[in-house]
Structure formats: C-alpha cells, structure tokens
Write a protein that holds these residues in place. Sequence first.
Motif, PDB file in Angstrom:
ATOM      1  N   GLY A  97       0.812  -1.202   0.000  1.00  0.00           N
ATOM      2  CA  GLY A  97       0.000   0.000   0.000  1.00  0.00           C
ATOM      3  C   GLY A  97       0.846   1.252   0.000  1.00  0.00           C
ATOM      4  O   GLY A  97       2.069   1.193  -0.127  1.00  0.00           O
ATOM      5  N   VAL A  98       0.166   2.380   0.172  1.00  0.00           N
ATOM      6  CA  VAL A  98       0.818   3.687   0.166  1.00  0.00           C
ATOM      7  C   VAL A  98       0.412   4.423   1.444  1.00  0.00           C
ATOM      8  O   VAL A  98      -0.761   4.426   1.833  1.00  0.00           O
TER       9      VAL A  98
ATOM     10  N   GLY B 285       2.784   9.118   0.878  1.00  0.00           N
ATOM     11  CA  GLY B 285       3.230   8.798  -0.469  1.00  0.00           C
ATOM     12  C   GLY B 285       4.230   7.655  -0.526  1.00  0.00           C
ATOM     13  O   GLY B 285       4.469   7.096  -1.593  1.00  0.00           O
ATOM     14  N   ASP B 286       4.815   7.272   0.634  1.00  0.00           N
ATOM     15  CA  ASP B 286       5.758   6.158   0.652  1.00  0.00           C
ATOM     16  C   ASP B 286       5.047   4.855   0.306  1.00  0.00           C
ATOM     17  O   ASP B 286       3.952   4.575   0.801  1.00  0.00           O
ATOM     18  N   ARG B 287       5.678   4.046  -0.529  1.00  0.00           N
ATOM     19  CA  ARG B 287       5.193   2.701  -0.829  1.00  0.00           C
ATOM     20  C   ARG B 287       5.678   1.800   0.303  1.00  0.00           C
ATOM     21  O   ARG B 287       6.880   1.785   0.631  1.00  0.00           O
ATOM     22  N   VAL B 288       4.755   1.073   0.956  1.00  0.00           N
ATOM     23  CA  VAL B 288       5.102   0.277   2.133  1.00  0.00           C
ATOM     24  C   VAL B 288       4.458  -1.103   2.076  1.00  0.00           C
ATOM     25  O   VAL B 288       3.576  -1.366   1.258  1.00  0.00           O
ATOM     26  N   ARG B 289       4.914  -1.938   3.010  1.00  0.00           N
ATOM     27  CA  ARG B 289       4.338  -3.273   3.206  1.00  0.00           C
ATOM     28  C   ARG B 289       3.733  -3.330   4.596  1.00  0.00           C
ATOM     29  O   ARG B 289       4.316  -2.818   5.555  1.00  0.00           O
TER      30      ARG B 289
ATOM     31  N   VAL C  21       4.455  -1.940   9.889  1.00  0.00           N
ATOM     32  CA  VAL C  21       4.652  -1.281   8.604  1.00  0.00           C
ATOM     33  C   VAL C  21       6.150  -1.224   8.341  1.00  0.00           C
ATOM     34  O   VAL C  21       6.914  -0.839   9.217  1.00  0.00           O
ATOM     35  N   THR C  22       6.549  -1.624   7.126  1.00  0.00           N
ATOM     36  CA  THR C  22       7.964  -1.570   6.747  1.00  0.00           C
ATOM     37  C   THR C  22       8.079  -1.020   5.330  1.00  0.00           C
ATOM     38  O   THR C  22       7.104  -1.006   4.577  1.00  0.00           O
TER      39      THR C  22
ATOM     40  N   THR D 261      -1.282   5.566   8.701  1.00  0.00           N
ATOM     41  CA  THR D 261      -2.474   5.157   7.957  1.00  0.00           C
ATOM     42  C   THR D 261      -2.047   4.825   6.534  1.00  0.00           C
ATOM     43  O   THR D 261      -1.397   5.627   5.868  1.00  0.00           O
ATOM     44  N   VAL D 262      -2.408   3.615   6.105  1.00  0.00           N
ATOM     45  CA  VAL D 262      -1.988   3.101   4.807  1.00  0.00           C
ATOM     46  C   VAL D 262      -3.218   2.766   3.971  1.00  0.00           C
ATOM     47  O   VAL D 262      -4.151   2.122   4.459  1.00  0.00           O
TER      48      VAL D 262
END
Length: 153
Positions: free
Chosen positions: A45-46, A137-141, A151-152, A115-116
């Motif tokens: 997600g973002v 805006g960060d792309r995360v897992r 969240v990473t 919040t993703v």
Amino acid sequence: MKRLLAIGALAGLLGMTLAGCAGPAATGNVYKASQTGREQTVRMGVVETVREITIDRGQTGVGTGAGAVVGGIAGSNIGKGRGAMVGTVAGAVAGGIAGQVIERQASHVAGLEITVRLDSGELRAVTQEADVAFRPGDRVRLLSGAGGTRVTH
C-alpha cells in the motif's frame, strides 16, 4: 534529603532499565526470537498519513521498589536508634517516589500512527514505535502475523 533522592533516582534508573527490557517491542525493525521463522501475510500500500503519538509501555513497579530499597538503606545510615529508623522510612519513601517518577518517564516512547491505503483500496492504521521514518506517499508493506501488524519499507 537530596542525597536520598539522588540514591533513589539511581535505583529508579536501574528499575527503568529492567522495565525497558521487559516491555513488548512494537517496532518496524525489531523482532522477538519467538516471532522469527513464522509466515506473515504481506499487503502492499501507500502511506496516507503519519501522526506522532506516545506509546505508554506501562509501569512494572520495579523503579518504585528499587528506589525504596536503596533509599531505605541510605536513610538507615542517618543517626542512631530512632534517628536511623526515621531515616530508613524517609529514605524509603523518597527513594520510592524518585524511582516511580523515573520509571514513569522511561515507560513513554515515541511512536507513529501510520495510515496506509492498501492496493485493495482499504484503509488500515497501524501504531508502532518511531524507529523508521515514514512520509505520505511512501510505498510500504504491512506485515501481519507473528504477534501483530507492522509497517515496513
């Protein structure tokens, strides 16, 4: 009395150190040994928002107890007879208060509420210690399982 508070503070630091080791870690980078080798579900997600929070790990009472013991021992060296008894009680109370204050301050750690927006369109909010920086805006897992979700990058 200042001497007793200083000794109580030192005992409180010991209690804080022990309490810090006992508290559960809720970070993006730290895994307990029991969490390793377990499969986790991964969702991409973002980051939508990041909010600074304070995580209260709670108090164990170790700071209060250790401060009271050290303060009581130090206080018993004041005077003789009844004076030593009064010094012991006063030292234990002062040391216990100092140890409790120090442990309370040490039990609060900086955290993030992240919040993703998942690729599926769902929103998820995860709270964890602020050991990794995130920006909108960060792309995360999102890794779920083995004792929670983190969240990473």
